[in-house]
Design a protein around this motif. Sequence first.
Motif, mmCIF file in Angstrom:
data_model
loop_
_atom_site.group_PDB
_atom_site.id
_atom_site.type_symbol
_atom_site.label_atom_id
_atom_site.label_comp_id
_atom_site.label_asym_id
_atom_site.label_seq_id
_atom_site.Cartn_x
_atom_site.Cartn_y
_atom_site.Cartn_z
ATOM 1 N N GLY A 45 -7.848 -46.035 31.212
ATOM 2 C CA GLY A 45 -7.347 -44.852 30.414
ATOM 3 C C GLY A 45 -7.373 -43.652 30.804
ATOM 4 O O GLY A 45 -6.349 -42.887 30.324
ATOM 5 N N GLN A 46 -6.873 -43.997 32.364
ATOM 6 C CA GLN A 46 -6.432 -42.700 33.565
ATOM 7 C C GLN A 46 -5.001 -42.598 34.108
ATOM 8 O O GLN A 46 -4.687 -41.241 34.485
ATOM 9 C CB GLN A 46 -7.425 -42.564 34.815
ATOM 10 C CG GLN A 46 -9.059 -42.465 33.978
ATOM 11 C CD GLN A 46 -9.161 -40.996 34.013
ATOM 12 O OE1 GLN A 46 -9.309 -39.994 34.290
ATOM 13 N NE2 GLN A 46 -9.816 -41.209 32.124
ATOM 14 N N PRO A 95 -14.386 -37.722 38.668
ATOM 15 C CA PRO A 95 -14.435 -38.023 37.574
ATOM 16 C C PRO A 95 -13.469 -39.259 37.044
ATOM 17 O O PRO A 95 -13.354 -40.336 36.252
ATOM 18 C CB PRO A 95 -13.774 -36.983 36.435
ATOM 19 C CG PRO A 95 -14.336 -35.783 37.640
ATOM 20 C CD PRO A 95 -14.068 -36.254 39.350
ATOM 21 N N ILE A 96 -12.212 -39.172 37.764
ATOM 22 C CA ILE A 96 -11.040 -40.575 37.676
ATOM 23 C C ILE A 96 -11.516 -40.913 38.364
ATOM 24 O O ILE A 96 -11.529 -42.448 37.543
ATOM 25 C CB ILE A 96 -9.899 -39.810 38.661
ATOM 26 C CG1 ILE A 96 -8.899 -38.179 37.454
ATOM 27 C CG2 ILE A 96 -9.409 -40.610 38.732
ATOM 28 C CD1 ILE A 96 -8.803 -37.380 38.853
ATOM 29 N N ARG A 97 -12.380 -41.853 39.081
ATOM 30 C CA ARG A 97 -13.022 -42.647 40.365
ATOM 31 C C ARG A 97 -13.671 -42.983 39.495
ATOM 32 O O ARG A 97 -14.244 -44.137 39.180
ATOM 33 C CB ARG A 97 -12.999 -42.191 41.617
ATOM 34 C CG ARG A 97 -12.064 -42.074 42.462
ATOM 35 C CD ARG A 97 -11.958 -41.923 43.884
ATOM 36 N NE ARG A 97 -13.944 -40.957 44.484
ATOM 37 C CZ ARG A 97 -13.761 -39.334 44.754
ATOM 38 N NH1 ARG A 97 -12.262 -39.172 44.738
ATOM 39 N NH2 ARG A 97 -15.117 -38.842 45.341
ATOM 40 N N THR A 98 -14.673 -42.108 38.610
ATOM 41 C CA THR A 98 -15.725 -42.773 37.990
ATOM 42 C C THR A 98 -15.260 -43.721 36.527
ATOM 43 O O THR A 98 -15.633 -44.603 36.199
ATOM 44 C CB THR A 98 -16.925 -42.132 37.135
ATOM 45 O OG1 THR A 98 -16.278 -40.879 36.628
ATOM 46 C CG2 THR A 98 -17.745 -41.140 38.581
ATOM 47 N N ARG A 99 -14.512 -43.527 36.136
ATOM 48 C CA ARG A 99 -13.222 -44.010 34.530
ATOM 49 C C ARG A 99 -12.154 -45.222 34.987
ATOM 50 O O ARG A 99 -11.879 -46.235 34.770
ATOM 51 C CB ARG A 99 -13.502 -43.319 33.924
ATOM 52 C CG ARG A 99 -13.876 -42.120 33.645
ATOM 53 C CD ARG A 99 -13.398 -41.224 32.806
ATOM 54 N NE ARG A 99 -14.346 -40.123 31.761
ATOM 55 C CZ ARG A 99 -14.617 -39.497 32.636
ATOM 56 N NH1 ARG A 99 -13.535 -38.700 33.580
ATOM 57 N NH2 ARG A 99 -15.716 -38.104 32.010
ATOM 58 N N GLY A 100 -12.203 -44.564 35.893
ATOM 59 C CA GLY A 100 -10.421 -45.723 36.620
ATOM 60 C C GLY A 100 -11.154 -46.807 37.086
ATOM 61 O O GLY A 100 -11.789 -46.844 38.143
ATOM 62 N N THR A 101 -10.111 -47.951 37.228
ATOM 63 C CA THR A 101 -9.893 -48.670 37.539
ATOM 64 C C THR A 101 -9.665 -49.969 38.563
ATOM 65 O O THR A 101 -8.113 -49.288 38.370
ATOM 66 C CB THR A 101 -10.496 -50.332 35.873
ATOM 67 O OG1 THR A 101 -8.886 -50.101 35.916
ATOM 68 C CG2 THR A 101 -11.125 -49.595 35.125
#
Length: 289
Positions: free
Chosen positions: A34-35, A108-114
């Motif tokens: 969702g990023q 935080p983006i790297r922990t959620r973005g795929t």
Amino acid sequence: MKPAAFTYHRARDVDGAARLLAELGDEAKIIAGGQSLVAMMNFRLARPEHLVDIGGLDGLDRVRTDADGGLRVGALATHHAVETAPPDALGTGFAVVREAMHWIGHLPIRTRGTVGGSLAHADSTAEWCLLAVLLDAELVARGPSGERRIPATDFFQGYYTTALAPDEILVEVVFPRPAPHAALTEFAQRRGDFAVVAAAVDLRLDRDGRSVAGGRVALGGVAPRPVRVPEAEAVLERGGPAGPELFAECAESAAAAARPPADANGSARHRRRLIRTLVARACEEATSR
Ligand SMILES: Cc1cc2nc3c(=O)[nH]c(=O)nc-3n(C[C@H](O)[C@H](O)[C@H](O)COP(=O)(O)OP(=O)(O)OC[C@H]3O[C@@H](n4cnc5c(N)ncnc54)[C@H](O)[C@@H]3O)c2cc1C
């Protein structure tokens, strides 16, 4: 801002997600981390009526090497998972992949973005897209009629446009061979922003590591999709001592061949100067591995 109203669907498995996409048609979109998509929906740049959430699907987040020495990264692996993967998961010769991760946004983006979200979103400066083009990756897509492998050069078709059909899901990216002398570097206006220009090289060095015997050069941010630069690769193919002279010539050829756009992030001239600096820097970093 809030997004326009949509119906939320949670997929149970990849085939179920593909069936849902086929049923719901053009008004449906996958959501993974969702990023990128949520920001676009908040700005009303995207208004999907249906979201199909693949975030919880099992087995799509694996990072592993295969028997041929290649690297396979599942679409739901996050950037941070790759950045912190144990050495045996990434294998030897893929340091460039791990190191490229620190250029992506903030933690935080790297922990959620795929990985799959990044490739499917197809920003021309995205690190995964550039790596895929540089290292001749294949993208594995699954849809209602089965699975297919798409070479990276065919996958990226233009600004935010890929060869994926609306009912296909990216399940994996396969990097076929190690790249022990590869490096990626870039320039962004602020730490964590998308790059203005990104450059990546994969050098072929002779045994003692002192001479260049060929290589690949790829650029992001200079065209609607990440591109290889044959003119710069010809300089590497001609070969010579691995040092500033050859790298400057390679960088100069890349800058001369590129037709970069001009926009709010910089003029075409500014981008050409960035290409010159970044290609030479990437060559130096790749040599020192
Ligand atoms: C402030 C900020 C800075 C950022 N900086 C960078 C950066 O420097 N470099 C960079 O590369 N990225 C950057 N990003 C984007 C980030 O890397 C996202 O994680 C990535 O682009 C999208 O991944 P996602 O999982 O969040 O995808 P989503 O936002 O969920 O989806 C993005 C798109 O891909 C589609 N999609 C997602 N997964 C799949 C799949 N498996 N199959 C088919 N389609 C799929 C969706 O339908 C959607 O169209 C930044 C984001 C932010 C908010």
